[in-house]
Write a protein that holds these residues in place. Structure first.
Motif, mmCIF file in Angstrom:
data_model
loop_
_atom_site.group_PDB
_atom_site.id
_atom_site.type_symbol
_atom_site.label_atom_id
_atom_site.label_comp_id
_atom_site.label_asym_id
_atom_site.label_seq_id
_atom_site.Cartn_x
_atom_site.Cartn_y
_atom_site.Cartn_z
ATOM 1 N N GLY A 266 3.890 11.891 9.989
ATOM 2 C CA GLY A 266 3.767 11.335 10.936
ATOM 3 C C GLY A 266 4.963 11.690 12.114
ATOM 4 O O GLY A 266 5.794 12.718 11.873
ATOM 5 N N SER A 267 4.864 11.178 13.311
ATOM 6 C CA SER A 267 5.888 11.685 14.552
ATOM 7 C C SER A 267 7.116 10.990 14.387
ATOM 8 O O SER A 267 8.126 11.482 14.786
ATOM 9 N N ASN A 268 7.315 10.112 13.636
ATOM 10 C CA ASN A 268 8.442 9.241 13.317
ATOM 11 C C ASN A 268 9.123 9.513 11.880
ATOM 12 O O ASN A 268 10.253 9.537 11.844
ATOM 13 N N SER A 269 8.191 9.270 11.008
ATOM 14 C CA SER A 269 8.684 9.284 9.683
ATOM 15 C C SER A 269 7.715 10.017 8.760
ATOM 16 O O SER A 269 6.539 10.380 9.349
ATOM 17 N N VAL B 211 -1.305 15.682 5.407
ATOM 18 C CA VAL B 211 -2.000 15.506 6.645
ATOM 19 C C VAL B 211 -0.744 15.294 7.754
ATOM 20 O O VAL B 211 0.252 14.613 7.371
ATOM 21 N N ALA B 212 -1.206 15.658 8.892
ATOM 22 C CA ALA B 212 -0.264 15.715 10.048
ATOM 23 C C ALA B 212 -1.026 14.845 11.054
ATOM 24 O O ALA B 212 -2.256 14.913 11.028
ATOM 25 N N THR B 213 -0.205 14.103 11.888
ATOM 26 C CA THR B 213 -0.578 13.208 12.733
ATOM 27 C C THR B 213 -0.310 13.702 14.288
ATOM 28 O O THR B 213 -0.283 15.182 14.638
ATOM 29 N N ALA B 214 0.145 12.875 15.163
ATOM 30 C CA ALA B 214 0.200 13.227 16.735
ATOM 31 C C ALA B 214 1.105 14.277 17.067
ATOM 32 O O ALA B 214 0.631 15.190 17.732
ATOM 33 N N ALA B 215 2.521 14.039 16.537
ATOM 34 C CA ALA B 215 3.518 15.203 16.776
ATOM 35 C C ALA B 215 2.757 16.571 16.656
ATOM 36 O O ALA B 215 3.132 17.470 17.359
ATOM 37 N N VAL B 216 2.551 16.982 15.249
ATOM 38 C CA VAL B 216 2.089 18.335 15.128
ATOM 39 C C VAL B 216 0.412 18.498 15.702
ATOM 40 O O VAL B 216 0.369 19.701 16.180
ATOM 41 N N ARG B 217 -0.237 17.477 16.122
ATOM 42 C CA ARG B 217 -1.519 17.619 16.818
ATOM 43 C C ARG B 217 -1.236 18.186 18.072
ATOM 44 O O ARG B 217 -1.936 18.910 18.740
ATOM 45 N N GLN B 218 -0.192 17.491 18.676
ATOM 46 C CA GLN B 218 0.058 18.044 19.998
ATOM 47 C C GLN B 218 0.971 18.873 20.305
ATOM 48 O O GLN B 218 0.998 19.571 21.499
ATOM 49 N N ALA B 219 1.688 19.454 19.206
ATOM 50 C CA ALA B 219 2.755 20.705 19.532
ATOM 51 C C ALA B 219 1.986 21.810 19.975
ATOM 52 O O ALA B 219 1.193 22.467 19.300
ATOM 53 N N VAL C 286 -4.086 18.961 9.935
ATOM 54 C CA VAL C 286 -3.663 18.410 11.219
ATOM 55 C C VAL C 286 -5.027 17.648 11.473
ATOM 56 O O VAL C 286 -6.200 18.078 11.689
ATOM 57 N N LEU C 287 -4.794 16.195 11.342
ATOM 58 C CA LEU C 287 -6.033 15.204 11.584
ATOM 59 C C LEU C 287 -6.327 15.071 13.153
ATOM 60 O O LEU C 287 -5.364 15.042 13.882
ATOM 61 N N GLY D 116 2.200 4.531 16.196
ATOM 62 C CA GLY D 116 3.130 5.529 15.500
ATOM 63 C C GLY D 116 4.153 5.805 16.274
ATOM 64 O O GLY D 116 4.682 5.365 17.452
ATOM 65 N N GLY D 117 4.881 7.257 16.126
ATOM 66 C CA GLY D 117 5.993 7.876 16.955
ATOM 67 C C GLY D 117 5.262 8.264 17.967
ATOM 68 O O GLY D 117 5.861 8.166 19.477
ATOM 69 N N ALA D 118 4.248 8.981 18.162
ATOM 70 C CA ALA D 118 3.793 9.514 19.329
ATOM 71 C C ALA D 118 1.992 9.384 19.771
ATOM 72 O O ALA D 118 1.375 9.981 20.632
ATOM 73 N N SER D 119 1.514 8.252 18.915
ATOM 74 C CA SER D 119 0.254 8.050 19.392
ATOM 75 C C SER D 119 0.132 6.492 18.793
ATOM 76 O O SER D 119 0.669 6.189 18.162
ATOM 77 N N ALA D 120 -1.141 6.072 19.495
ATOM 78 C CA ALA D 120 -1.585 4.813 18.885
ATOM 79 C C ALA D 120 -2.981 4.663 18.679
ATOM 80 O O ALA D 120 -3.767 5.178 19.474
ATOM 81 N N GLU D 121 -3.552 4.281 17.517
ATOM 82 C CA GLU D 121 -4.885 4.246 17.334
ATOM 83 C C GLU D 121 -5.462 2.689 17.431
ATOM 84 O O GLU D 121 -4.939 1.882 16.909
ATOM 85 N N LEU D 122 -6.773 2.535 17.918
ATOM 86 C CA LEU D 122 -7.316 1.600 18.107
ATOM 87 C C LEU D 122 -8.757 1.454 17.384
ATOM 88 O O LEU D 122 -9.436 2.692 17.729
ATOM 89 N N VAL D 123 -9.069 0.482 16.746
ATOM 90 C CA VAL D 123 -10.612 0.348 16.007
ATOM 91 C C VAL D 123 -11.112 -0.852 16.191
ATOM 92 O O VAL D 123 -10.304 -1.937 15.807
ATOM 93 N N LEU D 124 -11.999 -1.187 16.910
ATOM 94 C CA LEU D 124 -12.901 -2.275 16.993
ATOM 95 C C LEU D 124 -13.782 -2.559 15.762
ATOM 96 O O LEU D 124 -14.705 -1.798 15.414
#
Length: 323
Positions: A10-13, A81-89, A109-110, A138-146
């Motif tokens: 993740g972006s923070n941990s 898997v990696a999330t926002a930090a790597v996704r945006q890098a 990279v998800l 998360g550290g660099a993104s927020a996911e929303l699901v309805l």
């Protein structure tokens, strides 16, 4: 029996869960690991992963690799898997090479939508919810699901998180009213661009992510509750607001000493909780339900379904909680 290790960068941990599952859908968590690395620290507008943050992350991953070495290679599958930090890098390719050189296994990279989907799968299989809005901060993104009737109707990932909000708008020590207002306005504009968000009005908010779960941990300490896990813990909007106001009233040193608040989160907790608090106001939510289950569990559950053909049989909530 099959053993699966899921590494969530993740972006923070960075976290790793090692589980074993059986052909009937039962599973058991063998080990959990977590290290705060703040990979997204200092990325700035250019979205460049910084050398110090990369070094911290690779050091943590080396510890994970050592933990995995006790399992025979033929007996364990690893999915990283990696999330926002790597996704945006902007220097993503460089980091992917460094990861593989360190860990041997490749790093996937998800997309933001994949991340949101795995959150949904992890939650819907472990919490008794029919209709809700899921928020994973998360550290660099927020996911929303309805979620309606246990089905995911809408999934979206937004480029905001505890680290990005804190670094972009807020002071580290005493947060001023002006900077908090600026961050709030930016959040409201971003939420306003989510066309379906009003459909979640008055629904329970299911919250995951380290910053959000801090509310549950502080509440448990305040009420001297020791027998209720974080997973499935309920908190009224009134109580959540009161805790947030208390956090806002403190400087950085005081926040680091708060019972239930990890000192490593002291400088980002105000920004990390802001999306949750804003959504409670925007959607007139009445309660928050906290989840320990999310992306890693979602990956595990989909793997179990694919490999065995059976729906997952989850353990009791207390067995899932790790503080």
């Amino acid at each position: 029996m099959t053993i699966l290790a899921v590494i969530d960068l993740g972006s923070n941990s960075v976290r790793m869960t090692i589980s074993k599952y059986h052909q009937d859908g039962h599973y058991e968590v063998l080990e959990r690991y977590q290290e705060m690395v703040r990979l997204s620290e200092g990325m700035g507008e250019d979205k460049i992963l910084q050398p110090e943050a990369i070094a911290r992350t690779l050091d943590a991953l080396k510890h994970f690799k050592k933990a995995l070495s006790v399992y025979p290679e033929a007996d364990i599958n690893v999915r990283a898997v990696a999330t926002a930090a790597v996704r945006q890098a902007a220097n993503q390719d460089e980091f992917l090479v460094a990861f593989k050189n360190t860990m041997v296994w490749p790093l996937e990279v998800l997309t933001g939508e994949q991340e949101a989907h795995f959150d949904y799968v992890g939650i819907v299989n472990t919490l008794n919810i029919n209709d809700a809005l899921i928020l994973d901060t998360g550290g660099a993104s927020a996911e929303l699901v309805l979620v309606r009737n246990k089905e995911a109707l809408h999934e979206v990932s937004l480029p905001i998180g505890a680290v990005t909000i804190s670094e972009g708008y807020l002071e580290k020590d005493i947060v001023s009213a002006a900077s908090l207002f600026e961050a709030t306005v930016a959040l409201r504009r971003m939420f306003g661009d989510v066309s379906w968000l009003n459909e979640a009005a008055n629904l329970p908010l299911v919250a995951l992510g380290g910053s959000n779960r801090t509310l549950a941990k502080i509440s448990r300490r305040q009420k001297k509750i020791v027998d209720l896990p974080v997973h499935g813990y309920h908190l009224s909007t009134q109580d959540a607001t009161a805790i947030y106001q208390m956090i806002l009233s403190k400087d950085l040193d005081e926040r680091k000493k708060m019972a239930g608040l990890a000192k490593e989160r002291g400088d980002i907790i105000i920004g990390g909780l802001l999306p949750l608090m804003e959504l409670l106001i925007l959607l007139s939510g009445q309660q928050v339900i906290f989840s320990q289950s999310g992306l890693r569990e979602g990956i595990l559950f989909e793997t179990i379904k694919r490999e065995t053909g059976h729906d997952v049989i989850a353990p009791e909530p207390a067995a899932m909680t790790i503080d």
